[in-house]
Design an enzyme around this catalytic site. Structure first.
Site, PDB file in Angstrom:
ATOM      1  N   THR A  21     -19.951  28.062   3.767  1.00  0.00           N
ATOM      2  CA  THR A  21     -18.839  28.775   3.128  1.00  0.00           C
ATOM      3  C   THR A  21     -18.754  28.440   1.647  1.00  0.00           C
ATOM      4  OG1 THR A  21     -16.426  28.851   3.024  1.00  0.00           O
ATOM      5  CG2 THR A  21     -17.373  26.874   3.960  1.00  0.00           C
ATOM      6  N   ASP A  22     -18.211  29.370   0.863  1.00  0.00           N
ATOM      7  CA  ASP A  22     -17.992  29.084  -0.565  1.00  0.00           C
ATOM      8  C   ASP A  22     -16.910  28.021  -0.763  1.00  0.00           C
ATOM      9  OD1 ASP A  22     -15.783  30.608   0.149  1.00  0.00           O
ATOM     10  OD2 ASP A  22     -15.978  32.062  -1.478  1.00  0.00           O
ATOM     11  N   GLU A  23     -16.148  27.734   0.310  1.00  0.00           N
ATOM     12  CA  GLU A  23     -15.069  26.745   0.169  1.00  0.00           C
ATOM     13  C   GLU A  23     -15.608  25.344  -0.098  1.00  0.00           C
ATOM     14  OE1 GLU A  23     -11.755  27.136   2.903  1.00  0.00           O
ATOM     15  OE2 GLU A  23     -12.315  29.202   3.323  1.00  0.00           O
ATOM     16  N   TYR A  69     -11.411  21.211   6.582  1.00  0.00           N
ATOM     17  CA  TYR A  69     -12.405  22.218   6.997  1.00  0.00           C
ATOM     18  C   TYR A  69     -13.574  22.255   6.023  1.00  0.00           C
ATOM     19  CZ  TYR A  69     -14.619  26.832   7.046  1.00  0.00           C
ATOM     20  OH  TYR A  69     -15.550  27.853   7.025  1.00  0.00           O
ATOM     21  N   LYS A  82     -17.596  21.254   6.430  1.00  0.00           N
ATOM     22  CA  LYS A  82     -18.711  22.183   6.186  1.00  0.00           C
ATOM     23  C   LYS A  82     -19.650  21.609   5.106  1.00  0.00           C
ATOM     24  CE  LYS A  82     -19.373  25.752   7.721  1.00  0.00           C
ATOM     25  NZ  LYS A  82     -20.057  26.210   8.965  1.00  0.00           N
TER      26      LYS A  82
HETATM   27  N1  LIG Z   1     -14.651  33.857   8.572  1.00  0.00           N
HETATM   28  C1  LIG Z   1     -14.993  33.736   7.289  1.00  0.00           C
HETATM   29  O1  LIG Z   1     -14.487  34.452   6.435  1.00  0.00           O
HETATM   30  C2  LIG Z   1     -16.065  32.734   6.886  1.00  0.00           C
HETATM   31  C3  LIG Z   1     -16.358  32.624   5.532  1.00  0.00           C
HETATM   32  C4  LIG Z   1     -17.365  31.744   5.157  1.00  0.00           C
HETATM   33  C5  LIG Z   1     -18.060  31.014   6.110  1.00  0.00           C
HETATM   34  N2  LIG Z   1     -17.747  31.117   7.419  1.00  0.00           N
HETATM   35  C6  LIG Z   1     -18.529  30.320   8.388  1.00  0.00           C
HETATM   36  O2  LIG Z   1     -19.152  31.229   9.288  1.00  0.00           O
HETATM   37  C7  LIG Z   1     -19.228  30.654  10.581  1.00  0.00           C
HETATM   38  C8  LIG Z   1     -18.591  31.585  11.583  1.00  0.00           C
HETATM   39  O3  LIG Z   1     -17.234  31.808  11.216  1.00  0.00           O
HETATM   40  P1  LIG Z   1     -16.279  32.717  12.104  1.00  0.00           P
HETATM   41  O4  LIG Z   1     -15.190  33.194  11.244  1.00  0.00           O
HETATM   42  O5  LIG Z   1     -17.089  33.689  12.869  1.00  0.00           O
HETATM   43  O6  LIG Z   1     -15.700  31.615  13.116  1.00  0.00           O
HETATM   44  P2  LIG Z   1     -14.918  31.827  14.474  1.00  0.00           P
HETATM   45  O7  LIG Z   1     -13.897  30.734  14.513  1.00  0.00           O
HETATM   46  O8  LIG Z   1     -14.486  33.224  14.651  1.00  0.00           O
HETATM   47  O9  LIG Z   1     -16.029  31.530  15.592  1.00  0.00           O
HETATM   48  C9  LIG Z   1     -16.540  30.258  15.828  1.00  0.00           C
HETATM   49  C10 LIG Z   1     -17.290  30.283  17.155  1.00  0.00           C
HETATM   50  O10 LIG Z   1     -17.854  28.990  17.367  1.00  0.00           O
HETATM   51  C11 LIG Z   1     -17.617  28.609  18.709  1.00  0.00           C
HETATM   52  N3  LIG Z   1     -17.558  27.139  18.788  1.00  0.00           N
HETATM   53  C12 LIG Z   1     -16.612  26.318  18.272  1.00  0.00           C
HETATM   54  N4  LIG Z   1     -16.890  25.045  18.579  1.00  0.00           N
HETATM   55  C13 LIG Z   1     -18.070  25.066  19.283  1.00  0.00           C
HETATM   56  C14 LIG Z   1     -18.869  24.052  19.865  1.00  0.00           C
HETATM   57  N5  LIG Z   1     -18.521  22.761  19.793  1.00  0.00           N
HETATM   58  N6  LIG Z   1     -20.007  24.411  20.503  1.00  0.00           N
HETATM   59  C15 LIG Z   1     -20.360  25.718  20.596  1.00  0.00           C
HETATM   60  N7  LIG Z   1     -19.627  26.722  20.070  1.00  0.00           N
HETATM   61  C16 LIG Z   1     -18.489  26.389  19.429  1.00  0.00           C
HETATM   62  C17 LIG Z   1     -16.278  29.249  19.063  1.00  0.00           C
HETATM   63  O11 LIG Z   1     -16.117  29.380  20.478  1.00  0.00           O
HETATM   64  C18 LIG Z   1     -16.384  30.581  18.346  1.00  0.00           C
HETATM   65  O12 LIG Z   1     -16.986  31.555  19.178  1.00  0.00           O
HETATM   66  C19 LIG Z   1     -18.538  29.290  10.509  1.00  0.00           C
HETATM   67  O13 LIG Z   1     -19.536  28.310  10.403  1.00  0.00           O
HETATM   68  C20 LIG Z   1     -17.709  29.374   9.237  1.00  0.00           C
HETATM   69  O14 LIG Z   1     -17.584  28.106   8.641  1.00  0.00           O
HETATM   70  C21 LIG Z   1     -16.752  31.958   7.831  1.00  0.00           C
END
Ligand SMILES: NC(=O)c1ccc[n+]([C@@H]2O[C@H](COP(=O)([O-])OP(=O)(O)OC[C@H]3O[C@@H](n4cnc5c(N)ncnc54)[C@H](O)[C@@H]3O)[C@@H](O)[C@H]2O)c1
Length: 337
Positions: A125-127, A152, A156
């Site tokens: 993430t950009d965070e 968080y 990351k």
């Molecule tokens: N949503 C955003 O805008 C955003 C932006 C930048 C980066 N990200 C990154 O992208 C990735 C996905 O984000 P998202 O928004 O889809 O997240 P999300 O919270 O919607 O989904 C996370 C998934 O991971 C699974 N999970 C959690 N703990 C687990 C474990 N211990 N073992 C196996 N599975 C597990 C959950 O069941 C869920 O299905 C993350 O790594 C996040 O840091 C998200």
């Protein structure tokens, strides 16, 4: 070719799994997910019987299970999304973020190293870069120093550093992607855009942190999926790529846009005590990824319109989700509004 996607029952991972299953019928796509509160499989009802899709329920931090799975399946590629992803939850319960995002990533790296995967793509993430001031000419580049501000983003950033270390120390082929805020179908209703849509549709107050001036750089989830696909195939080994679409909006602008499209009143907006350590502004410079051949295909104005339409047409998915544990979470976070 066997491609393991972790976190494929969540928002971005779920969209990515569907994108890959449909685009590459010749590849086997494995979705490994623990199905925490953020994961659900109903979103995959259109692909769940496809021959090139398989679901595995497992915890990425469960070393014995993960090592055995990798030994048995001999995956070629790993695309790692699984994480605890919600900043607010990391402020009240940081420990699970370390467990999943840091230790879980390390287990996956060990398993990937043991079977010599061709590439490990780590979705970050950009965070991890911290935040920017409101000067519109400043952006995060891949060289911006890491300065995470929340538990968080610290978890990351820690996982990013582990991925880098496994590349430098053991030669594990890898890429790290760092993207801005995503929006689009199957976004869990605790996040700003789906939360606002679901509350406005029910004529309920929409909580906005502080004065709503915090700026986020919005990226359509399908543009993000295309970016990761490109990095998986063409990313230079060991490189980091920022993913963003130059769509900066304040949180208040987002809420007002949704209220206007749904034909409701701005009286629904309720300013609430700001999030602790709330980052002011995120903005991505995606030049390096563009040089690989990526361009976003969604502009925000049409992308958000289509996303709101999607939520109107797919109540079957999110109404079910907001009726359960989510309700307790909402009340704990924002009070009973
Ligand atoms: N949503 C955003 O805008 C955003 C932006 C930048 C980066 N990200 C990154 O992208 C990735 C996905 O984000 P998202 O928004 O889809 O997240 P999300 O919270 O919607 O989904 C996370 C998934 O991971 C699974 N999970 C959690 N703990 C687990 C474990 N211990 N073992 C196996 N599975 C597990 C959950 O069941 C869920 O299905 C993350 O790594 C996040 O840091 C998200």
């Amino acid at each position: 070719m066997k491609i393991l996607v972790t976190g494929g029952a969540g928002f971005i991972g779920g969209n990515f799994v569907q994108y890959m299953v449909n685009k590459y019928p010749e590849h086997m796509i494995y979705n490994l997910d623990l199905l925490t509160y953020a994961g659900d499989l109903t979103k995959h009802r259109d692909i769940e019987h496809d021959e090139n899709y398989r679901f595995v329920k497992a915890d990425i931090a469960d070393r014995a299970t993960i090592m055995e799975l990798f030994e048995t399946e001999q995956f070629d590629y790993v695309v790692h999304f699984a994480a605890e992803s919600h900043v607010d939850r990391s402020i009240t319960e940081p420990e699970i973020f370390i467990q999943t995002n840091v230790l879980g990533t390390q287990v996956l790296l060990d398993a990937a190293k043991a079977i010599n995967v061709k590439k490990f793509v780590h979705v970050s993430t950009d965070e991890v870069y911290g935040d920017l001031d409101f000067d519109p000419t400043t952006f995060f580049t891949e060289d911006t120093p890491l300065a995470p501000n929340s538990p968080y983003s610290a978890s990351k950033a820690s996982s990013d550093l582990l991925v880098r270390a496994y590349h430098e120390t053991y030669g594990l082929p890898m890429n790290i992607t760092r993207c801005s805020n995503n929006y689009g179908p199957f976004h869990f209703p605790e996040k700003l855009i789906p939360l606002t849509i679901s509350r406005v549709l029910a004529d309920q107050k929409v909580p906005v942190y502080g004065n709503g001036a915090n700026v986020r750089d919005w990226l359509h989830v399908l543009d993000h999926c295309a970016a990761i696909d490109l990095v998986l195939h063409k990313g230079e080994n060991g490189e980091v790529y920022n993913v963003g679409g130059h769509n900066e909006r304040t949180n208040l602008e987002i809420v007002k846009t949704i209220i206007a499209q749904l034909g409701k009143s701005e009286d629904l907006i309720e300013f609430v005590t700001d999030r602790l350590g709330h980052d002011l502004r995120y903005a991505i410079d995606p030049t390096k990824l563009e040089a690989l051949g990526w361009q976003p295909t969604y502009n925000f104005d049409t992308g958000i319109e289509q996303t709101i339409e999607w939520y109107l047409e797919n109540k079957w998915w999110w109404e079910n989700i907001i009726s359960g544990e989510y309700q307790q979470y909402f009340e704990k976070q924002y009070g009973n509004r």
